[in-house]
Design a protein around this motif. Sequence first.
Motif, short mmCIF file in Angstrom:
data_model
loop_
_atom_site.label_atom_id
_atom_site.label_comp_id
_atom_site.label_asym_id
_atom_site.label_seq_id
_atom_site.Cartn_x
_atom_site.Cartn_y
_atom_site.Cartn_z
N PRO A 149 4.02 10.26 10.29
CA PRO A 149 2.91 11.23 10.21
C PRO A 149 1.85 10.93 11.25
O PRO A 149 1.59 9.78 11.59
CB PRO A 149 2.37 11.03 8.80
N THR A 150 1.24 11.99 11.77
CA THR A 150 0.10 11.82 12.68
C THR A 150 -1.18 11.81 11.85
O THR A 150 -1.15 11.88 10.62
CB THR A 150 0.04 12.97 13.70
N SER A 151 -2.29 11.73 12.53
CA SER A 151 -3.57 11.74 11.82
C SER A 151 -3.82 13.07 11.12
O SER A 151 -4.68 13.17 10.24
CB SER A 151 -4.72 11.46 12.80
N LEU A 152 -3.04 14.11 11.49
CA LEU A 152 -3.20 15.42 10.85
C LEU A 152 -2.47 15.51 9.52
O LEU A 152 -2.72 16.42 8.73
CB LEU A 152 -2.66 16.53 11.78
N ALA A 153 -1.57 14.58 9.30
CA ALA A 153 -0.75 14.64 8.08
C ALA A 153 -1.34 13.75 7.00
O ALA A 153 -1.99 12.75 7.27
CB ALA A 153 0.67 14.20 8.39
N GLU A 154 -1.11 14.13 5.78
CA GLU A 154 -1.51 13.30 4.65
C GLU A 154 -0.29 12.53 4.18
O GLU A 154 0.73 13.10 3.81
CB GLU A 154 -2.03 14.15 3.51
N THR A 155 -0.37 11.20 4.21
CA THR A 155 0.72 10.38 3.70
C THR A 155 0.69 10.42 2.18
O THR A 155 -0.28 10.00 1.56
CB THR A 155 0.59 8.93 4.19
N ASN A 156 1.75 10.92 1.59
CA ASN A 156 1.80 11.12 0.14
C ASN A 156 3.01 10.40 -0.41
O ASN A 156 4.13 10.75 -0.11
CB ASN A 156 1.86 12.62 -0.18
N PHE A 157 2.78 9.40 -1.24
CA PHE A 157 3.89 8.64 -1.81
C PHE A 157 4.61 9.41 -2.91
O PHE A 157 5.67 9.03 -3.35
CB PHE A 157 3.38 7.29 -2.35
N GLU A 158 4.01 10.50 -3.35
CA GLU A 158 4.64 11.32 -4.38
C GLU A 158 5.34 12.51 -3.74
O GLU A 158 5.30 13.63 -4.24
CB GLU A 158 3.59 11.80 -5.39
#
Length: 313
Positions: free
Chosen positions: A87-96
């Motif tokens: 992911p780039t800084s534009l993406a939200e890293t979501n563990f779910e």
Amino acid sequence: MAEIEEIPNNEQLEEEFSIWKKNTPFLYDLIVSHPLEWPSLIVHWVPSSSPTPYSADPTFSLHKLVFGTHTSDDAPNYLIIADAILPTSLAETNFETTSDNNIIPKVDITQKILVDGEAHQSAVEDVSWHLQNENLFGSAGDDCQLIIWDLRTNMPQQAVKAHEKEINYLSFNPFNEWILATASSDNTVALFDTRNLTEPLHVLSGHSGEVFQVEWDPNHETVLASSSDDRRLIVWDINRVGDEQLELDAEDGPPELLFSHGGHKTKISDFSWNKDEPWVIASVADDNSLQVWQMAESIYNNGDDLQGPSVED
């Protein structure tokens, strides 16, 4: 009498791994674990001017990795090229992440290159070129000696007994031309100033096994990482040396011990910092695993300027 290192049994190892896995959402902003058919002894990010945008989603980018195989029973060995979709800084890293979203951080193998057995018949593991002076390089080995060489004279410029046991690795700081780090079988990492090798500037103690590799962070002058026979990859921040600690925090290690990655079940064979994506590390281990990970921002971002004070101050 020499100390006998306590080797965890399988039950203890699985319990430690289970605890680590349970805590990953709190410890990491990114964690990708990719199983391998064979263990790898190397892993490197392929240098690039900038990561390639991922065509299916511009909030992700492609980073290239190269690693190898360490086979047995006469099976052929390969160098493997892979795409790490991060992911780039534009993406939200979501563990779910739900199953409906197939664009997730992952590693895709794109190419296998057969190694015919006539290359790399011998390995040089303890030589490192100076990053700012093309005439200088360092060497270290089983004799515990750290030697700085000068190609202009073909003679050692300096030499010192740097550790009490074998030196397995050395790394020059990419920002400060005078500073280097060594990794040793005495379970420590030592920092040296090449202008005076008599004594180390500082010794990093936090591993419980032989330290086989040390690498400076290409994006932060005072940050480096080391891997050990204890299955841990530790990230250090020299800016924090001497910081006050609560008694409970001190039990986890010195203040400069920023993070300890516990995602591998066996000895870590190699690791590599990603220059294009700060704080992202790829690591491989004898347990046939490749992991791409980034510690949680809350761990490293406490308001300090990581590129501020020099490591020699």
